[in-house]
Structure formats: structure tokens, C-alpha cells
Design a protein around this motif. Structure first.
Motif, PDB file in Angstrom:
ATOM      1  N   ALA A 211       0.850  -1.212   0.000  1.00  0.00           N
ATOM      2  CA  ALA A 211       0.000   0.000   0.000  1.00  0.00           C
ATOM      3  C   ALA A 211       0.878   1.251   0.000  1.00  0.00           C
ATOM      4  CB  ALA A 211      -0.927  -0.007   1.216  1.00  0.00           C
ATOM      5  N   ALA A 212       1.933   1.237   0.814  1.00  0.00           N
ATOM      6  CA  ALA A 212       2.845   2.392   0.873  1.00  0.00           C
ATOM      7  C   ALA A 212       3.519   2.590  -0.486  1.00  0.00           C
ATOM      8  CB  ALA A 212       3.886   2.184   1.961  1.00  0.00           C
ATOM      9  N   ALA A 213       3.886   1.487  -1.119  1.00  0.00           N
ATOM     10  CA  ALA A 213       4.529   1.574  -2.432  1.00  0.00           C
ATOM     11  C   ALA A 213       3.551   2.089  -3.490  1.00  0.00           C
ATOM     12  CB  ALA A 213       5.093   0.214  -2.837  1.00  0.00           C
ATOM     13  N   THR A 214       2.271   1.797  -3.306  1.00  0.00           N
ATOM     14  CA  THR A 214       1.260   2.309  -4.247  1.00  0.00           C
ATOM     15  C   THR A 214       1.195   3.834  -4.155  1.00  0.00           C
ATOM     16  OG1 THR A 214       0.019   0.257  -4.035  1.00  0.00           O
ATOM     17  CG2 THR A 214      -1.183   2.142  -4.926  1.00  0.00           C
ATOM     18  N   VAL A 215       1.318   4.347  -2.937  1.00  0.00           N
ATOM     19  CA  VAL A 215       1.352   5.812  -2.774  1.00  0.00           C
ATOM     20  C   VAL A 215       2.650   6.362  -3.369  1.00  0.00           C
ATOM     21  CG1 VAL A 215       1.266   7.726  -1.129  1.00  0.00           C
ATOM     22  CG2 VAL A 215      -0.072   5.653  -0.671  1.00  0.00           C
ATOM     23  N   ALA A 216       3.772   5.676  -3.076  1.00  0.00           N
ATOM     24  CA  ALA A 216       5.071   6.126  -3.602  1.00  0.00           C
ATOM     25  C   ALA A 216       5.103   6.068  -5.121  1.00  0.00           C
ATOM     26  CB  ALA A 216       6.189   5.252  -3.023  1.00  0.00           C
ATOM     27  N   ASN A 217       4.265   5.182  -5.696  1.00  0.00           N
ATOM     28  CA  ASN A 217       4.250   4.941  -7.146  1.00  0.00           C
ATOM     29  C   ASN A 217       3.123   5.697  -7.845  1.00  0.00           C
ATOM     30  OD1 ASN A 217       5.429   3.572  -9.363  1.00  0.00           O
ATOM     31  ND2 ASN A 217       3.869   1.956  -9.268  1.00  0.00           N
ATOM     32  N   LYS A 218       2.715   6.810  -7.267  1.00  0.00           N
ATOM     33  CA  LYS A 218       1.695   7.686  -7.859  1.00  0.00           C
ATOM     34  C   LYS A 218       0.367   6.993  -8.145  1.00  0.00           C
ATOM     35  CE  LYS A 218       5.003  10.798 -10.032  1.00  0.00           C
ATOM     36  NZ  LYS A 218       5.632  11.205 -11.251  1.00  0.00           N
ATOM     37  N   GLY A 219      -0.007   6.086  -7.239  1.00  0.00           N
ATOM     38  CA  GLY A 219      -1.343   5.513  -7.333  1.00  0.00           C
ATOM     39  C   GLY A 219      -1.444   4.197  -8.068  1.00  0.00           C
ATOM     40  N   VAL A 220      -0.342   3.760  -8.690  1.00  0.00           N
ATOM     41  CA  VAL A 220      -0.388   2.460  -9.383  1.00  0.00           C
ATOM     42  C   VAL A 220       0.205   1.402  -8.454  1.00  0.00           C
ATOM     43  CG1 VAL A 220       0.409   1.114 -11.374  1.00  0.00           C
ATOM     44  CG2 VAL A 220      -0.183   3.544 -11.641  1.00  0.00           C
ATOM     45  N   ASN A 221      -0.602   0.388  -8.136  1.00  0.00           N
ATOM     46  CA  ASN A 221      -0.100  -0.680  -7.270  1.00  0.00           C
ATOM     47  C   ASN A 221       1.025  -1.412  -8.003  1.00  0.00           C
ATOM     48  OD1 ASN A 221       0.184  -3.379  -6.155  1.00  0.00           O
ATOM     49  ND2 ASN A 221      -1.643  -2.925  -4.936  1.00  0.00           N
ATOM     50  N   PRO A 222       2.235  -1.427  -7.449  1.00  0.00           N
ATOM     51  CA  PRO A 222       3.368  -1.995  -8.187  1.00  0.00           C
ATOM     52  C   PRO A 222       3.310  -3.516  -8.325  1.00  0.00           C
ATOM     53  CG  PRO A 222       4.082  -1.218  -6.025  1.00  0.00           C
ATOM     54  CD  PRO A 222       2.642  -0.848  -6.157  1.00  0.00           C
ATOM     55  N   VAL A 223       2.471  -4.164  -7.512  1.00  0.00           N
ATOM     56  CA  VAL A 223       2.359  -5.628  -7.598  1.00  0.00           C
ATOM     57  C   VAL A 223       1.257  -6.019  -8.586  1.00  0.00           C
ATOM     58  CG1 VAL A 223       1.880  -7.743  -6.300  1.00  0.00           C
ATOM     59  CG2 VAL A 223       3.278  -5.925  -5.263  1.00  0.00           C
ATOM     60  N   THR A 224       0.068  -5.426  -8.428  1.00  0.00           N
ATOM     61  CA  THR A 224      -1.044  -5.811  -9.319  1.00  0.00           C
ATOM     62  C   THR A 224      -1.071  -4.972 -10.599  1.00  0.00           C
ATOM     63  OG1 THR A 224      -2.549  -4.193  -8.315  1.00  0.00           O
ATOM     64  CG2 THR A 224      -2.499  -6.402  -7.326  1.00  0.00           C
ATOM     65  N   LYS A 225      -0.346  -3.845 -10.580  1.00  0.00           N
ATOM     66  CA  LYS A 225      -0.300  -2.880 -11.698  1.00  0.00           C
ATOM     67  C   LYS A 225      -1.620  -2.113 -11.877  1.00  0.00           C
ATOM     68  CE  LYS A 225       3.746  -4.710 -12.643  1.00  0.00           C
ATOM     69  NZ  LYS A 225       4.780  -4.291 -11.719  1.00  0.00           N
ATOM     70  N   LYS A 226      -2.541  -2.275 -10.951  1.00  0.00           N
ATOM     71  CA  LYS A 226      -3.820  -1.562 -11.056  1.00  0.00           C
ATOM     72  C   LYS A 226      -3.646  -0.094 -10.666  1.00  0.00           C
ATOM     73  CE  LYS A 226      -8.554  -1.726  -9.399  1.00  0.00           C
ATOM     74  NZ  LYS A 226      -9.639  -2.536  -8.906  1.00  0.00           N
ATOM     75  N   GLU A 227      -4.279   0.811 -11.419  1.00  0.00           N
ATOM     76  CA  GLU A 227      -4.273   2.217 -11.015  1.00  0.00           C
ATOM     77  C   GLU A 227      -5.364   2.403  -9.964  1.00  0.00           C
ATOM     78  OE1 GLU A 227      -4.491   5.449 -13.974  1.00  0.00           O
ATOM     79  OE2 GLU A 227      -5.357   6.663 -12.369  1.00  0.00           O
ATOM     80  N   VAL A 228      -4.927   2.667  -8.733  1.00  0.00           N
ATOM     81  CA  VAL A 228      -5.887   2.756  -7.633  1.00  0.00           C
ATOM     82  C   VAL A 228      -6.405   4.177  -7.478  1.00  0.00           C
ATOM     83  CG1 VAL A 228      -6.261   2.262  -5.183  1.00  0.00           C
ATOM     84  CG2 VAL A 228      -4.634   0.876  -6.483  1.00  0.00           C
ATOM     85  N   PHE A 229      -5.524   5.171  -7.686  1.00  0.00           N
ATOM     86  CA  PHE A 229      -5.973   6.562  -7.629  1.00  0.00           C
ATOM     87  C   PHE A 229      -5.152   7.384  -8.596  1.00  0.00           C
ATOM     88  CE2 PHE A 229      -2.949   5.972  -4.104  1.00  0.00           C
ATOM     89  CZ  PHE A 229      -2.000   6.956  -4.377  1.00  0.00           C
ATOM     90  N   GLU A 230      -5.621   8.597  -8.840  1.00  0.00           N
ATOM     91  CA  GLU A 230      -4.935   9.444  -9.821  1.00  0.00           C
ATOM     92  C   GLU A 230      -3.626   9.984  -9.265  1.00  0.00           C
ATOM     93  OE1 GLU A 230      -7.612  12.360 -11.386  1.00  0.00           O
ATOM     94  OE2 GLU A 230      -8.984  10.791 -12.079  1.00  0.00           O
ATOM     95  N   ALA A 231      -2.633  10.074 -10.168  1.00  0.00           N
ATOM     96  CA  ALA A 231      -1.262  10.409  -9.752  1.00  0.00           C
ATOM     97  C   ALA A 231      -1.179  11.713  -8.961  1.00  0.00           C
ATOM     98  CB  ALA A 231      -0.373  10.497 -10.987  1.00  0.00           C
ATOM     99  N   ASP A 232      -2.018  12.696  -9.317  1.00  0.00           N
ATOM    100  CA  ASP A 232      -1.869  13.983  -8.629  1.00  0.00           C
ATOM    101  C   ASP A 232      -2.341  13.959  -7.181  1.00  0.00           C
ATOM    102  OD1 ASP A 232      -4.516  13.853  -9.213  1.00  0.00           O
ATOM    103  OD2 ASP A 232      -4.651  15.770 -10.254  1.00  0.00           O
ATOM    104  N   LEU A 233      -2.979  12.856  -6.767  1.00  0.00           N
ATOM    105  CA  LEU A 233      -3.372  12.744  -5.353  1.00  0.00           C
ATOM    106  C   LEU A 233      -2.205  12.270  -4.489  1.00  0.00           C
ATOM    107  CD1 LEU A 233      -6.936  11.157  -5.579  1.00  0.00           C
ATOM    108  CD2 LEU A 233      -6.329  13.560  -5.206  1.00  0.00           C
ATOM    109  N   SER A 234      -1.209  11.664  -5.125  1.00  0.00           N
ATOM    110  CA  SER A 234      -0.113  11.052  -4.366  1.00  0.00           C
ATOM    111  C   SER A 234       0.609  12.043  -3.439  1.00  0.00           C
ATOM    112  CB  SER A 234       0.853  10.380  -5.343  1.00  0.00           C
ATOM    113  OG  SER A 234       1.836   9.731  -4.631  1.00  0.00           O
TER     114      SER A 234
END
Ligand SMILES: NC(=O)CC[C@H](N)C(=O)O
Length: 320
Positions: free
Chosen positions: A212-235
Motif C-alpha cells: 500500500a505504501a509503495a502504491t502511494v510512492a508509485n503515484k497511485g499504481v499498485n506496483p504488484v497488481t499494476k492496477k491504477e488505484v488513484f490518480e497520480a496527482d493525489l499522491s
């Protein structure tokens, strides 16, 4: 400057942190929630998730513990997704309180808003905002599904923890109704509080929190599932909330000594975000006087300082 760090070096540093603090006996389990008092105090895990999805895991990284206040980050993300950055600022706020997580004084001092979604008051407000307003079941589904997307796998409710916490959350009940007094609860107060209590009782692993922390660090894209969870500008908005109040009244000390924005929970979990670089989580039940895990703090600080990384330092790590 780019700093090249191999996976082997990263593993070694994480292992050193684990070895060095494994036998530390400082702090004590949260005891104001009876379930937490009885968790094995020797559990200890460290997990790092890189932005290519690789994880480094040491110790008890698959043990499911109570997510507690770390869930405040997740639900703040859900509210950001549903309402956008400006509305979160207007309806909750993004300020530090400088006071303990469950402070009532903080609400009285700032009666125009509950300060931030990362303390109890703002987190209960955030639960009241989760859409669809008025529908407890669908709101709960949205909360769980958002956490699942962020972690790349589902959390599981720890029923005993939920019961334990519901039976003893008198302070939070006062907070919910005080917020209602200030028109800062946007749904039924008791329902909002119950959603908050339930989300705090979700079982999560250190590995899941690092993803989850990496998803925030990765601008909203979950680095394991590759799913875009939120828009990059929210990061950066999320990381700014974490930076400001992640360790409550000790957030300044934490940032100054660790160099990484991170959020804690009284279940013993900590989740740290190093933007564009990695997500890190550590878990160990004994807490300091402010409700922050002693060993998790030591481990993350050790890793950051040993790697020479710091969110304010200007260096950017390249792993591989
Ligand atoms: N700091 C925490 O983790 C507190 C969470 C806990 N559920 C509470 O509301 O008191």
C-alpha cells in the motif's frame, strides 16, 4: 543525485535492522483495547516493496495484526478519490494537531474543522463522508475494496478485535458526537463511528502495508497488481498528510530523525512512503507513550539512515 542500491544491499540492511532490534524489550502493547494487550509482544516484521513490485521481507511479515490508525491513510485516500483534494481540505482539513491521536481538546481548539483525516476525529469524519452516504453496507464495501486495491490483496476483519474495541471506545463516541455538534459529521454519527471502529479492526500484514505504501510512492499504481488505484496527482497530497501528522505529537521528531513520512497504528504497524522510491512497513506490538511501535520506529530509522536516504535529502535511490 542517483544512488544505486542493489537488492542484496537492501536485504542486508533490512536484516541488520531486524537483528539489531529483535530482542529490544522497550515499550508495551496497547492495553486500552483488551485484544491488543494479549498479542505476542515478540512478533516483529519488516517489509519493503520496490516500485517494480519486488518485496524484501524479514521476520513476521505474514502475521495479521490490527491495522488500527494506519487505516486512516487508506480511507483518506478513498475520500480523496471520491471527493478530490479541495473538498478534503474544506470538509476535514490537512493540519497537524500537535496533540495525541484521540484528542478532544484538538477539536475544541479548532472547531471549524477536525484538522486532518489522520487523527481519530478526522478519520471518523472521513468515514462519514465515504459514499454512498446513508448506506452503511455499501460504505463498508467501499472501504474494504479500497484497502484491497491499495494492498493488492484483501484485509480480514478480526472479529474479536472489533468486539473488544466497540465495547471500549467511549472516547471515540464522544468525538463523533462532538463533531456532530460542529456540523463536521456528514452521515449518521454512530454509523460513522462504527465504520471507523471496524476499519481499525481489520487484520493486515506488514507485507500488505508495504505494498500500500509503495502504491502511494508509485503515484497511485499498485506496483504488484499494476492496477491504477488513484490518480497520480493525489499522491503528493497523501504523502503530505502523512508527513504532517503520521506520528501525532511526535511527527517532527520522527521526520527529523528518520527522513521518511510514515503513519503508525496502535496495533504495532507503521507504513512509510518514500515518493518515487519505495514503500516500507514494520510491525511489532510494543508501543511508546504516544502509541507508536518502538521496534518498528527503530527498524525504519536504521534502514533509512544506513541507506543514506531522506525525503528531504535530494538523493534518489535506483534499485537493481
Ligand atoms: N492510534 C491508533 O492506532 C488508534 C486507533 C484506535 N482504533 C483508536 O481509535 O483509539
Amino acid at each position: 543525485m542517483e544512488k544505486h542500491i542493489t537488492l542484496a544491499q537492501l536485504k542486508e540492511v533490512a536484516q541488520e535492522a531486524y537483528n539489531q532490534f529483535k530482542s529490544n524489550t522497550d515499550g508495551k502493547n496497547a492495553d486500552y483495547i483488551p485484544y491488543l494487550a494479549n498479542i505476542d509482544k515478540n512478533l516483529f516484521g519488516i517489509s519493503i516493496c520496490l516500485l517494480n513490485g519486488q518485496t524484501v521481507e524479514i521476520g513476521d511479515t505474514e502475521y495479521r495484526f490490527g491495522i488500527e490508525s494506519v487505516s486512516k491513510v487508506h480511507t483518506a485516500i478513498l475520500v480523496l478519490r471520491q471527493y478530490g483534494a479541495q473538498k478534503l481540505l474544506d470538509m476535514i482539513g490537512a493540519d497537524a494537531t500537535g496533540l495525541p491521536f484521540n484528542s478532544i481538546i484538538a477539536i475544541l481548539l479548532e472547531n471549524d474543522h477536525p484538522s486532518t483525516p489522520l487523527v481519530n476525529a478526522g478519520a471518523i469524519t472521513a468515514c462519514s463522508m465515504v459514499q454512498p452516504v446513508g448506506d452503511a453496507k455499501k460504505k463498508w464495501d467501499a472501504i474494504v475494496s479500497n484497502i484491497t486495491d491499495l494492498c493488492g490483496s484483501a484485509p480480514q476483519l478480526i472479529d474479536e478485535l472489533y468486539k473488544s474495541e466497540s465495547a471500549t471506545n467511549f472516547n471515540n463516541r464522544s468525538i463523533a458526537w462532538l463533531l456532530k455538534n460542529y456540523n463536521r459529521i456528514y452521515d449518521d454519527p454512530d454509523m460513522s463511528l462504527d465504520l471507523y471502529t471496524r476499519q481499525c479492526s481489520l487484520g493486515i500484514t506488514a507485507k500488505q502495508l508495504s505494498v500500500a505504501a509503495a502504491t502511494v510512492a508509485n503515484k497511485g499504481v499498485n506496483p504488484v497488481t499494476k492496477k491504477e488505484v488513484f490518480e497520480a496527482d493525489l499522491s503528493p497530497k497523501i504523502t503530505s498528510l502523512i508527513s504532517t501528522v503520521g506520528f501525532y505529537e511526535h511527527t517532527g521528531d520522527w521526520l527529523y530523525t528518520s527522513g521518511i513520512p510514515a503513519k503508525t497504528g496502535v496495533g504495532g504497524g507503521v507504513m512509510g512512503v518514500l515518493p518515487g522510491q519505495f514503500g516500507i512497513s514494520a510491525f511489532a506490538p510494543p508501543l511508546d507513550g504516544s502509541g507508536n511501535s518502538v521496534k518498528a520506529q527503530l527498524a525504519i530509522k536504521y534502514i533509512m539512515n544506513k541507506l543514506g536516504l531522506n525525503v528531504f535529502g535530494g538523493d534518489h535511490a535506483v534499485f537493481g
